[in-house]
Design a protein around this motif. Structure first.
Motif, PDB file in Angstrom:
ATOM      1  N   SER A  38      15.285  57.274 -18.138  1.00  0.00           N
ATOM      2  CA  SER A  38      13.938  56.723 -18.308  1.00  0.00           C
ATOM      3  C   SER A  38      14.066  55.375 -18.999  1.00  0.00           C
ATOM      4  O   SER A  38      14.716  55.274 -20.042  1.00  0.00           O
ATOM      5  CB  SER A  38      13.076  57.654 -19.168  1.00  0.00           C
ATOM      6  OG  SER A  38      12.929  58.916 -18.565  1.00  0.00           O
ATOM      7  N   PRO A  39      13.449  54.327 -18.451  1.00  0.00           N
ATOM      8  CA  PRO A  39      13.570  53.019 -19.094  1.00  0.00           C
ATOM      9  C   PRO A  39      12.814  52.990 -20.424  1.00  0.00           C
ATOM     10  O   PRO A  39      11.739  53.575 -20.548  1.00  0.00           O
ATOM     11  CB  PRO A  39      12.941  52.061 -18.076  1.00  0.00           C
ATOM     12  CG  PRO A  39      11.973  52.904 -17.309  1.00  0.00           C
ATOM     13  CD  PRO A  39      12.617  54.274 -17.232  1.00  0.00           C
ATOM     14  N   LEU A  55      11.940  44.358 -13.776  1.00  0.00           N
ATOM     15  CA  LEU A  55      13.060  44.493 -14.695  1.00  0.00           C
ATOM     16  C   LEU A  55      12.910  45.789 -15.480  1.00  0.00           C
ATOM     17  O   LEU A  55      11.793  46.176 -15.833  1.00  0.00           O
ATOM     18  CB  LEU A  55      13.104  43.297 -15.653  1.00  0.00           C
ATOM     19  CG  LEU A  55      14.170  43.257 -16.749  1.00  0.00           C
ATOM     20  CD1 LEU A  55      14.598  41.812 -17.011  1.00  0.00           C
ATOM     21  CD2 LEU A  55      13.650  43.868 -18.046  1.00  0.00           C
ATOM     22  N   ALA A  56      14.028  46.446 -15.725  1.00  0.00           N
ATOM     23  CA  ALA A  56      14.006  47.684 -16.514  1.00  0.00           C
ATOM     24  C   ALA A  56      15.151  47.657 -17.515  1.00  0.00           C
ATOM     25  O   ALA A  56      16.256  47.197 -17.204  1.00  0.00           O
ATOM     26  CB  ALA A  56      14.133  48.905 -15.608  1.00  0.00           C
ATOM     27  N   ILE A  57      14.871  48.123 -18.718  1.00  0.00           N
ATOM     28  CA  ILE A  57      15.883  48.217 -19.762  1.00  0.00           C
ATOM     29  C   ILE A  57      16.098  49.693 -20.097  1.00  0.00           C
ATOM     30  O   ILE A  57      15.139  50.407 -20.403  1.00  0.00           O
ATOM     31  CB  ILE A  57      15.466  47.444 -21.031  1.00  0.00           C
ATOM     32  CG1 ILE A  57      15.287  45.963 -20.709  1.00  0.00           C
ATOM     33  CG2 ILE A  57      16.503  47.625 -22.137  1.00  0.00           C
ATOM     34  CD1 ILE A  57      14.841  45.133 -21.889  1.00  0.00           C
ATOM     35  N   TYR A  58      17.343  50.115 -20.015  1.00  0.00           N
ATOM     36  CA  TYR A  58      17.705  51.506 -20.307  1.00  0.00           C
ATOM     37  C   TYR A  58      18.624  51.537 -21.524  1.00  0.00           C
ATOM     38  O   TYR A  58      19.397  50.611 -21.755  1.00  0.00           O
ATOM     39  CB  TYR A  58      18.431  52.143 -19.117  1.00  0.00           C
ATOM     40  CG  TYR A  58      17.680  52.091 -17.811  1.00  0.00           C
ATOM     41  CD1 TYR A  58      16.794  53.105 -17.448  1.00  0.00           C
ATOM     42  CD2 TYR A  58      17.883  51.037 -16.920  1.00  0.00           C
ATOM     43  CE1 TYR A  58      16.126  53.052 -16.237  1.00  0.00           C
ATOM     44  CE2 TYR A  58      17.204  50.982 -15.712  1.00  0.00           C
ATOM     45  CZ  TYR A  58      16.330  51.998 -15.376  1.00  0.00           C
ATOM     46  OH  TYR A  58      15.664  51.947 -14.182  1.00  0.00           O
ATOM     47  N   LYS A  59      18.565  52.601 -22.282  1.00  0.00           N
ATOM     48  CA  LYS A  59      19.473  52.821 -23.398  1.00  0.00           C
ATOM     49  C   LYS A  59      20.225  54.128 -23.167  1.00  0.00           C
ATOM     50  O   LYS A  59      19.617  55.170 -22.930  1.00  0.00           O
ATOM     51  CB  LYS A  59      18.693  52.912 -24.718  1.00  0.00           C
ATOM     52  CG  LYS A  59      17.973  51.625 -25.114  1.00  0.00           C
ATOM     53  CD  LYS A  59      18.941  50.560 -25.563  1.00  0.00           C
ATOM     54  CE  LYS A  59      18.219  49.287 -25.969  1.00  0.00           C
ATOM     55  NZ  LYS A  59      17.298  49.469 -27.107  1.00  0.00           N
ATOM     56  N   GLN A  60      21.549  54.043 -23.216  1.00  0.00           N
ATOM     57  CA  GLN A  60      22.391  55.221 -23.090  1.00  0.00           C
ATOM     58  C   GLN A  60      23.113  55.476 -24.403  1.00  0.00           C
ATOM     59  O   GLN A  60      23.461  54.542 -25.125  1.00  0.00           O
ATOM     60  CB  GLN A  60      23.434  55.027 -21.989  1.00  0.00           C
ATOM     61  CG  GLN A  60      22.997  55.466 -20.608  1.00  0.00           C
ATOM     62  CD  GLN A  60      24.142  55.443 -19.623  1.00  0.00           C
ATOM     63  OE1 GLN A  60      24.836  54.440 -19.472  1.00  0.00           O
ATOM     64  NE2 GLN A  60      24.349  56.539 -18.923  1.00  0.00           N
TER      65      GLN A  60
END
Length: 310
Positions: free
Chosen positions: A260-261, A277-282
């Protein structure tokens, strides 16, 4: 200004990508994915004379309107905060501190003079690092007091053996000072003014610390138009600290469908809305390599409502 926008089509020198992956080396990974290709120069290459000329002309002919100037300033501020965030996320810190400067101290020439207090603080940090065998991570952000005009500095410090902390005492009650459920300390090694220190707890995530410190850099940037802060560094830090590993790749639209972004930018067009644009955090467990990312609530914004990404 981003030099990549002046690149010419040259397959030997340039590469295209739609995804930027930033690995902070501690299990935290940030992924920025666009719905279009961007061009970037490969490592080891430089702008050609023709490309440099394009850049010079763009600077000379840049829109001088107040709105355009504001947009460029916002983009610069974004880059400054990004560099600070990289340092905080990549390196270990143990203390959040605030240092002031006492004009009565013989080495504090003028606490209203940015260059004076910056030099004194930088020299102190360098000396602490020398005493600790050349190892000491630190980051400091200046803040200008709105009424007195004096500078104080907020910072993050790595704990080192030579530091001498003692509990801060309220002079009126003679009791230990507790703030937000944790004790406040003074740092005896700081001789040039007052010190206010709180230990960072083990369960405080680096991203939380980064966000907390960012509020000070945001305030510092907003003070950039004042004469005392004009064109001055908005933060100072130790040399040689770790930097993130950044890679540029091309991925398909389903590559990160399982995530989920944290932020999604929507482009509203005549034919409908699309993800610009999408920013993801892993979060990857450093020991097992397993993905431990927890699902988050996504924030959606329209493209025209956000600062241009650079």
């Amino acid at each position: 200004m981003n030099s990549d926008q002046f690149l010419t089509s040259d397959d030997d020198k340039n590469m295209t990508y739609n995804t930027k992956v930033t690995d902070y080396g501690n299990g935290i990974v940030e992924i920025v994915k666009r719905n279009r290709d961007s061009m970037k120069m490969k490592e080891g290459y430089r702008l050609s004379e023709a490309e440099l000329e394009l850049r010079r002309n763009a600077i000379l002919n840049a829109d001088k309107s107040e709105e355009a100037q504001k947009a460029r300033t916002q983009a610069q501020h974004f880059q400054i905060k990004k560099r600070l965030k990289n340092k905080i996320l990549c390196n270990d810190f143990d203390w959040f501190v605030t240092f002031t400067f006492d004009d009565s101290h013989k080495q504090v020439l003028d606490s209203k003079d940015y260059d004076c207090v910056k030099k004194l603080l930088s020299n102190w940090c360098s000396y602490m690092r020398k005493l600790n065998g050349g190892q000491f991570n630190w980051v400091f952000i200046p803040e200008l007091h709105p009424t007195s005009g004096r500078f104080h500095w907020h910072g993050l410090l790595q704990d080192i053996d030579i530091f001498e902390f003692q509990e801060a005492i309220n002079p009126k009650t003679n009791q230990s000072i507790i703030r937000d459920g944790r004790p406040v300390y003074n740092l005896n090694n700081w001789k040039f003014g007052f010190s206010d220190c709180q230990r960072l707890t083990n369960d405080e995530h680096k991203e939380k610390i980064s966000s907390y410190v960012s509020k000070y850099i945001t305030k510092s940037l907003s003070e950039g138009t004042t004469s005392s802060m004009y064109k001055k560094p908005r933060y100072i830090s130790a040399r040689g600290m770790k930097q993130p590993d950044v890679t540029y790749i091309t991925t398909d639209e389903n590559e990160y469908a399982h995530l989920s972004p944290t932020l999604a930018i929507i482009d509203k067009t005549e034919v409908g809305n699309s993800l610009d644009l999408a920013i993801y955090k892993q979060h990857i467990d450093p020991e097992t390599g397993l993905d431990t990312t927890i699902s988050v609530d996504s924030v959606y914004k329209l493209k025209e409502e956000v600062t241009p990404w650079t």
